[in-house]
Write a protein that holds these residues in place. Structure first.
Motif, short mmCIF file in Angstrom:
data_model
loop_
_atom_site.label_atom_id
_atom_site.label_comp_id
_atom_site.label_asym_id
_atom_site.label_seq_id
_atom_site.Cartn_x
_atom_site.Cartn_y
_atom_site.Cartn_z
N HIS A 274 127.46 -26.94 45.09
CA HIS A 274 126.33 -27.80 45.44
C HIS A 274 126.16 -27.88 46.96
O HIS A 274 125.07 -27.69 47.48
CB HIS A 274 126.56 -29.19 44.85
CG HIS A 274 125.49 -30.19 45.19
ND1 HIS A 274 124.45 -30.49 44.34
CD2 HIS A 274 125.30 -30.95 46.30
CE1 HIS A 274 123.67 -31.39 44.91
NE2 HIS A 274 124.17 -31.70 46.11
N HIS B 261 123.20 -26.65 50.14
CA HIS B 261 122.71 -27.38 51.32
C HIS B 261 122.97 -26.58 52.61
O HIS B 261 122.15 -26.57 53.51
CB HIS B 261 123.36 -28.76 51.42
CG HIS B 261 122.89 -29.71 50.35
ND1 HIS B 261 121.56 -29.90 50.05
CD2 HIS B 261 123.58 -30.53 49.53
CE1 HIS B 261 121.45 -30.80 49.08
NE2 HIS B 261 122.66 -31.19 48.74
N TYR C 216 116.82 -39.66 45.81
CA TYR C 216 117.92 -38.70 45.89
C TYR C 216 117.78 -37.62 44.82
O TYR C 216 117.61 -36.44 45.12
CB TYR C 216 119.27 -39.42 45.76
CG TYR C 216 120.44 -38.48 45.69
CD1 TYR C 216 120.85 -37.76 46.81
CD2 TYR C 216 121.12 -38.28 44.50
CE1 TYR C 216 121.90 -36.87 46.75
CE2 TYR C 216 122.18 -37.40 44.43
CZ TYR C 216 122.57 -36.70 45.54
OH TYR C 216 123.61 -35.81 45.47
N GLU D 198 117.69 -31.66 46.71
CA GLU D 198 118.75 -31.98 45.75
C GLU D 198 118.51 -31.29 44.42
O GLU D 198 119.44 -30.80 43.79
CB GLU D 198 118.88 -33.49 45.56
CG GLU D 198 119.40 -34.23 46.78
CD GLU D 198 120.78 -33.78 47.24
OE1 GLU D 198 121.55 -33.21 46.44
OE2 GLU D 198 121.07 -33.96 48.44
N ALA E 156 119.72 -27.90 44.79
CA ALA E 156 121.19 -27.84 44.80
C ALA E 156 121.77 -28.10 43.41
O ALA E 156 122.69 -27.39 42.98
CB ALA E 156 121.75 -28.84 45.81
ZN LIG Z 1 123.23 -32.68 47.51
#
Ligand SMILES: [Zn+2]
Length: 135
Positions: free
Chosen positions: A84, A88, A118, A124, A127
Motif C-alpha cells: 500500500h 503512495h 480518507y 487511497e 493504493a
Molecule cells: Zn494510504
C-alpha cells in the motif's frame, strides 16, 4: 529502469523525502529504528511508534509515507503495509511537489460530497486497489 529515470523519480519526490527524513530524525531520537526496503527507508517503533498508537481514532494511522521515507508504528506493520505505502511512493514520484496539495484537495472534495475523506480519496482508492489486487 535507467539510472537517469530512477534519479529523476527520487529527485522529483525529494522535497517530501526530506520532510520524511526530518520526521524520521525525530523518530530516531525517540528510539525508532530504520531499515531499507525496496528503495525506501522505513522508520518504525520507539517513542514515535507508541505516539501513533495513542492517537485518537479519527486521526489514527499505522504508517505514513513522505516521498521515499515511510514511518510506522513498528517494522512488522511496515512490512505488512509495504504494498500500500509503495503505491503512495509511486504517486509521489509521479506528482512531485503537487502530491500533498492534490491529496488534500481530493480529501476536501470527498468531504464536501459527504463521503469519507480518507477511504474515498482517489489516491487511497488507488493504493487500496493495488493492495487488494496483489493479495
Ligand atoms: Zn494510504
Amino acid at each position: 529502469m535507467s539510472t537517469a529515470k530512477r534519479l529523476a523519480r527520487y529527485g522529483w519526490a525529494a522535497p517530501y523525502s526530506l520532510l520524511g527524513l526530518a520526521f524520521g530524525l525525530l523518530a530516531l531520537l525517540s528510539g525508532s529504528t530504520v531499515r531499507r526496503a525496496a528503495g525506501c527507508l522505513e522508520i518504525g517503533g520507539g517513542g514515535f511508534g507508541r505516539l501513533l498508537r495513542w492517537l485518537p481514532a479519527q486521526l489514527s494511522f499505522s504508517a505514513i509515507t513522505f516521498g521515499h521515507v515511510i514511518l510506522g508504528v513498528d517494522h512488522t506493520t511496515l512490512a505488512q503495509l509495504r504494498g500500500h505505502e509503495h503505491v503512495h511512493v509511486r504517486q509521489y514520484e509521479r506528482w512531485g511537489l503537487l502530491y500533498i496539495p492534490a491529496y488534500l484537495a481530493c480529501s476536501l472534495l470527498e468531504l464536501l460530497r459527504g463521503r469519507n475523506p480518507y477511504r474515498d480519496n482517489y489516491f487511497e482508492r488507488q493504493a487500496y486497489g493495488a493492495t487488494t489486487k496483489s493479495a
